[in-house]
Write a protein that holds these residues in place. Structure first.
Motif, mmCIF file in Angstrom:
data_model
loop_
_atom_site.group_PDB
_atom_site.id
_atom_site.type_symbol
_atom_site.label_atom_id
_atom_site.label_comp_id
_atom_site.label_asym_id
_atom_site.label_seq_id
_atom_site.Cartn_x
_atom_site.Cartn_y
_atom_site.Cartn_z
ATOM 1 N N GLU A 146 0.869 -1.180 0.000
ATOM 2 C CA GLU A 146 0.000 0.000 0.000
ATOM 3 C C GLU A 146 0.903 1.226 0.000
ATOM 4 O O GLU A 146 1.894 1.274 0.727
ATOM 5 C CB GLU A 146 -0.888 0.016 1.249
ATOM 6 N N VAL A 147 0.562 2.209 -0.827
ATOM 7 C CA VAL A 147 1.365 3.431 -0.905
ATOM 8 C C VAL A 147 0.445 4.633 -0.717
ATOM 9 O O VAL A 147 -0.611 4.726 -1.358
ATOM 10 C CB VAL A 147 2.097 3.547 -2.265
ATOM 11 N N SER A 148 0.831 5.536 0.175
ATOM 12 C CA SER A 148 0.068 6.775 0.373
ATOM 13 C C SER A 148 1.047 7.935 0.405
ATOM 14 O O SER A 148 2.221 7.780 0.756
ATOM 15 C CB SER A 148 -0.727 6.727 1.690
ATOM 16 N N GLY A 149 0.583 9.094 -0.002
ATOM 17 C CA GLY A 149 1.446 10.276 -0.042
ATOM 18 C C GLY A 149 0.789 11.473 0.609
ATOM 19 O O GLY A 149 -0.438 11.555 0.703
ATOM 20 N N ARG A 150 1.617 12.393 1.073
ATOM 21 C CA ARG A 150 1.106 13.611 1.722
ATOM 22 C C ARG A 150 2.210 14.662 1.734
ATOM 23 O O ARG A 150 3.393 14.348 1.549
ATOM 24 C CB ARG A 150 0.680 13.326 3.162
ATOM 25 N N GLU A 151 1.786 15.930 1.933
ATOM 26 C CA GLU A 151 2.797 16.957 2.169
ATOM 27 C C GLU A 151 3.352 16.780 3.580
ATOM 28 O O GLU A 151 2.696 16.238 4.451
ATOM 29 C CB GLU A 151 2.200 18.369 2.060
ATOM 30 N N LYS A 152 4.567 17.241 3.771
ATOM 31 C CA LYS A 152 5.148 17.139 5.097
ATOM 32 C C LYS A 152 4.402 18.041 6.076
ATOM 33 O O LYS A 152 3.734 19.002 5.699
ATOM 34 C CB LYS A 152 6.636 17.511 5.064
ATOM 35 N N HIS A 153 4.547 17.716 7.337
ATOM 36 C CA HIS A 153 3.927 18.459 8.426
ATOM 37 C C HIS A 153 4.395 19.920 8.397
ATOM 38 O O HIS A 153 5.590 20.186 8.262
ATOM 39 C CB HIS A 153 4.357 17.782 9.738
ATOM 40 N N PRO A 154 3.477 20.916 8.497
ATOM 41 C CA PRO A 154 3.885 22.330 8.432
ATOM 42 C C PRO A 154 4.977 22.694 9.435
ATOM 43 O O PRO A 154 5.905 23.428 9.112
ATOM 44 C CB PRO A 154 2.581 23.088 8.730
ATOM 45 N N TYR A 155 4.887 22.162 10.663
ATOM 46 C CA TYR A 155 5.919 22.483 11.647
ATOM 47 C C TYR A 155 7.250 21.865 11.251
ATOM 48 O O TYR A 155 8.316 22.456 11.462
ATOM 49 C CB TYR A 155 5.505 22.002 13.039
ATOM 50 N N SER A 156 7.226 20.663 10.635
ATOM 51 C CA SER A 156 8.461 20.030 10.163
ATOM 52 C C SER A 156 9.122 20.883 9.085
ATOM 53 O O SER A 156 10.350 21.039 9.058
ATOM 54 C CB SER A 156 8.150 18.627 9.625
ATOM 55 N N ILE A 157 8.314 21.452 8.206
ATOM 56 C CA ILE A 157 8.851 22.330 7.164
ATOM 57 C C ILE A 157 9.454 23.578 7.793
ATOM 58 O O ILE A 157 10.537 24.038 7.416
ATOM 59 C CB ILE A 157 7.742 22.702 6.155
ATOM 60 N N TRP A 158 8.763 24.133 8.788
ATOM 61 C CA TRP A 158 9.250 25.335 9.487
ATOM 62 C C TRP A 158 10.616 25.072 10.136
ATOM 63 O O TRP A 158 11.538 25.877 10.029
ATOM 64 C CB TRP A 158 8.221 25.753 10.527
ATOM 65 N N ARG A 159 10.732 23.936 10.807
ATOM 66 C CA ARG A 159 12.001 23.596 11.455
ATOM 67 C C ARG A 159 13.109 23.447 10.426
ATOM 68 O O ARG A 159 14.242 23.882 10.638
ATOM 69 C CB ARG A 159 11.866 22.296 12.252
ATOM 70 N N LYS A 160 12.798 22.813 9.299
ATOM 71 C CA LYS A 160 13.807 22.622 8.256
ATOM 72 C C LYS A 160 14.242 23.973 7.688
ATOM 73 O O LYS A 160 15.440 24.188 7.430
ATOM 74 C CB LYS A 160 13.236 21.732 7.150
ATOM 75 N N MET A 161 13.293 24.888 7.509
ATOM 76 C CA MET A 161 13.637 26.226 7.025
ATOM 77 C C MET A 161 14.553 26.941 8.016
ATOM 78 O O MET A 161 15.523 27.601 7.622
ATOM 79 C CB MET A 161 12.358 27.040 6.799
ATOM 80 N N ALA A 162 14.257 26.786 9.318
ATOM 81 C CA ALA A 162 15.062 27.459 10.341
ATOM 82 C C ALA A 162 16.457 26.851 10.448
ATOM 83 O O ALA A 162 17.456 27.571 10.571
ATOM 84 C CB ALA A 162 14.344 27.378 11.691
#
Length: 696
Positions: A233-249
């Protein structure tokens, strides 16, 4: 809000043997006790514990946990008591409710102390029964879902910060990633509203413009694996908004520069299928070096197992893929709750280990700020793996050093650390560890934690243990000084002081034992007069106030030392108040105070240097002067007269050299401070009897 029969049906669906009558009684009890209380949203207050109980049914927890969730606020917010709960629902439920109950009714305590005391009690209760944590996480998650109803921005920010610092990491440590992600998202919305709006807005734009791209990539992955004979089974999603924020920081980049915002999950049938799927994906698409992690062969301490890899898809798009079995997926989303480990008595060693570390931190922390700081460090999320020479695995925060590793292995090993080998090479203790490092700790029996270690250790366990050891050492030094002062006090009394007199003095001063008495004397917490009176009642009547005041004022205080820490004035340079001074601290020794220009400081490379200053009321020290006189009658008497006229009592006088027509003496005299000593030396130099005078 769940109705009474709906809650009972949920529990009975997975636990047919549950006591329906007891569940009904708990539901009615919480409704009655909370009565007309309202939440900030305007809903009846009892809707909150009912919803928390519903969250616990989603985890399929036992009836005691469901009842605890229903009752968790009754003791704190109603007239109900723990005894009432025990009488109605049993000892186990009462113990769980008590563990979850906060201590916020202690209004006299400052906010940070209340938070720390709540956390202390919660951690201790959690160590006894992990269900306390599960209910508390459910309680916090529902409170975060309704946080926006609270009018005060300051209160919303405080609750969100506490959630981000304590409860979301705790959820991660027990593997409850669904809870962690939702709590982080809700806290992120309050703490960084502009960042939240920007990132969620950009994600909405991507969803509107991608034309089903996520589904298309998921289908490509599934077809590639199906071509290799793997049913997944394969499912996809955008990453968690807070995870993106941390990566940007962390990377100091903007949203457009974050390339791997899409994540895909592959659910395979077996562990072998997971590794086969990984090989197919790496063969089909280029994988990004350094971005592969195998948490199946080396699980996280919370039991998380999965394969992580990042691929370069078409048009240089980066995507992250996680591969796991269905059983792993269930455990990864709901963690320890999915295992029912608290009931089966088979909690993983990793869980026991970090809980044990938290309890050590509770015991070692000296004040609320320390407890909160150490606990935040202990549940830090980003971790590395390091090994002992025998292959035992330890997980540590990024940036951890060999000292952190030693304390992770055992507190005693950390305390005795004197050096470390990393991958077979001697390295400084402050060297940060990398993934896969093999660390060998070199210990010494007489070694002890050093205050300087606090400058580079990063784990809460290490910081708490070091601070505790330093405090105990300083207390021992103060007590040793107190024993010396006690002997001086006892010598001024009319009777010989024995053990009986000391025991009675301890009782009169309302202290625990003789050691505490010595510490109190050394730390100047008890005046000499009070000690004398406690030892021999009525003995201070023979002392004039002026005499006692003169004795007290002779004490020297030094700023820069922990209050009451023992120190001695160096004999090599005899510092007096007014000199610039520095302290040298060596293991198992008191601090030695030197003048800043003392030649002996060159031998202090093995000691900790402490910047010191004299206290405001410091006066009275021993000054040493070398005086060369002309060898003729009357010159010695004239020198003594100069000291007398300068109000400097000569303590000792020794002839050090005779070389006619000169004779040299070394004089030790009581002086008040540097200015006093300087005046004495100037007066000596002005005398016709003196050929030369220098301070030693």
């Amino acid at each position: 809000m769940l109705r009474q029969y709906e809650l009972v049906e949920r529990v009975k669906a997975y636990d047919p043997d549950a006591d329906e009558a007891l569940l009904n009684r708990a539901y009615v009890y919480t409704v009655q006790k909370h009565g007309t209380q309202k939440r900030a949203s305007g809903d009846p207050y009892f809707s909150h514990p009912v919803e928390v109980a519903g969250l616990m049914t989603d985890l399929k927890l036992d009836q005691e946990t469901i009842i605890t969730a229903l009752l968790h606020d009754t003791v704190e917010d109603t007239l109900a008591t723990i005894d009432d709960v025990e009488a109605n629902f049993g000892t186990d439920v009462a113990r769980l409710v008590d563990g979850v109950t906060k201590l916020s009714k202690i209004e006299a305590m400052p906010e940070n102390e209340r938070a720390a005391e709540n956390l202390r009690k919660f951690l201790l209760a959690m160590s006894e029964d992990i269900r306390v944590l599960l209910v508390k996480l459910g309680d916090r998650l529902h409170n975060m879902r309704t946080l926006h109803f609270i009018r005060s921005p300051e209160k919303r920010q405080r609750i969100a910060r506490e959630t981000m610092d304590i409860y979301a990491p705790l959820a991660e440590r027990v593997g409850m990633y669904e809870y962690m992600r939702e709590m982080q998202l809700l806290a992120f919305e309050q703490l960084e509203p502009e960042g939240y709006q920007t990132i969620t807005g950009r994600l909405e734009q991507i969803r509107a413009q991608d034309g089903g791209q996520v589904d298309a990539i998921a289908l490509d992955i599934k077809q590639a694996l199906a071509g290799a004979g793997l049913a997944v089974e394969v499912s996809g999603r955008e990453k968690h908004p807070y995870s993106i924020w941390r990566k940007m920081a962390e990377r100091h980049v903007n949203f457009e520069q974050v390339t791997d915002i899409m994540a895909f999950r592959v659910i395979a049938e077996t562990v072998d299928d997971c590794y086969r799927a990984l090989g197919v994906l790496h063969h089909t698409w280029q994988f990004i070096p350094g971005r592969f992690k195998d948490y199946i062969s080396t699980p996280k301490t919370n039991g998380y197992r999965s394969l992580h890899t990042s691929l370069i898809y078409e048009n240089s798009m980066r995507v992250e893929v996680q591969i796991r079995t269905r059983e792993m997926h269930r455990t990864n989303e709901f963690g320890l709750a999915a295992h029912w480990a608290y009931k089966q008595g088979d909690r993983p060693d990793g869980q026991v280990g970090w809980l044990r570390d938290l309890i050590e931190i509770v015991d070692a922390s000296n004040d609320p700020e320390e407890l909160l700081e150490h606990t935040r460090l202990a549940i830090y999320q980003d971790r590395i793996f390091a090994f002992t020479p025998k292959g035992a695995l330890f997980q540590l925060p990024k940036g951890a050093t060999a000292v952190d590793f030693a304390f992770a292995v055992h507190t005693d090993l950390g305390a005795q650390t004197v050096g470390a080998k990393i991958n077979g090479r001697h390295m400084p203790l402050r060297t940060p560890l990398n993934n896969g490092d093999v660390v060998e700790i070199i210990k010494g029996k007489s070694a002890e934690p050093q205050l300087s270690w606090l400058g580079f250790v990063v784990t809460g366990k290490a910081r708490a243990a070091i601070r505790r050891a330093v405090r105990l050492k300083e207390r021992a030094e103060v007590a040793a000084l107190g024993r010396q002062l006690f002997d001086e006090i006892a010598a001024r009394l009319p009777a010989r002081i024995g053990k009986k007199a000391i025991r009675e003095a301890v009782e009169r001063l309302d202290l625990e034992d003789a050691d505490e008495l010595m510490y109190a004397i050394g730390a100047a917490k008890i005046p000499d007069r009070d000690v004398m009176e406690a030892l021999v009642p009525g003995s201070t009547a023979e002392f004039e106030d002026g005499d006692e005041q003169q004795h007290q004022e002779r004490a020297i205080s030094i700023r820069g030392l922990t209050p009451g820490v023992g120190f001695t004035l160096a004999n090599c340079c005899n510092p007096v108040p007014g000199d610039r001074i520095v302290g040298l601290r060596r293991p198992n020794e008191t601090v030695v105070v030197h003048r800043i220009d003392c030649f002996e400081l060159a031998n202090g490379v093995d000691a900790d240097w402490i910047d010191l200053r004299w206290g405001k009321r410091s006066h009275g020290a021993l000054g040493r002067v070398s005086v060369t006189l002309y060898d003729r009658p009357g010159t010695l008497a004239e020198m003594a007269g100069i000291f007398a006229q300068g109000h400097a009592n000569v303590v000792s006088l020794a002839q050090t050299q005779s070389d006619r027509p000169f004779v040299t003496y070394e004089v030790e005299a009581d002086v008040t401070d540097l200015a006093h000593l300087t005046r004495i030396v100037s007066a000596l130099r002005a005398s016709d009897a003196v050929a030369e005078a220098e301070r030693l």
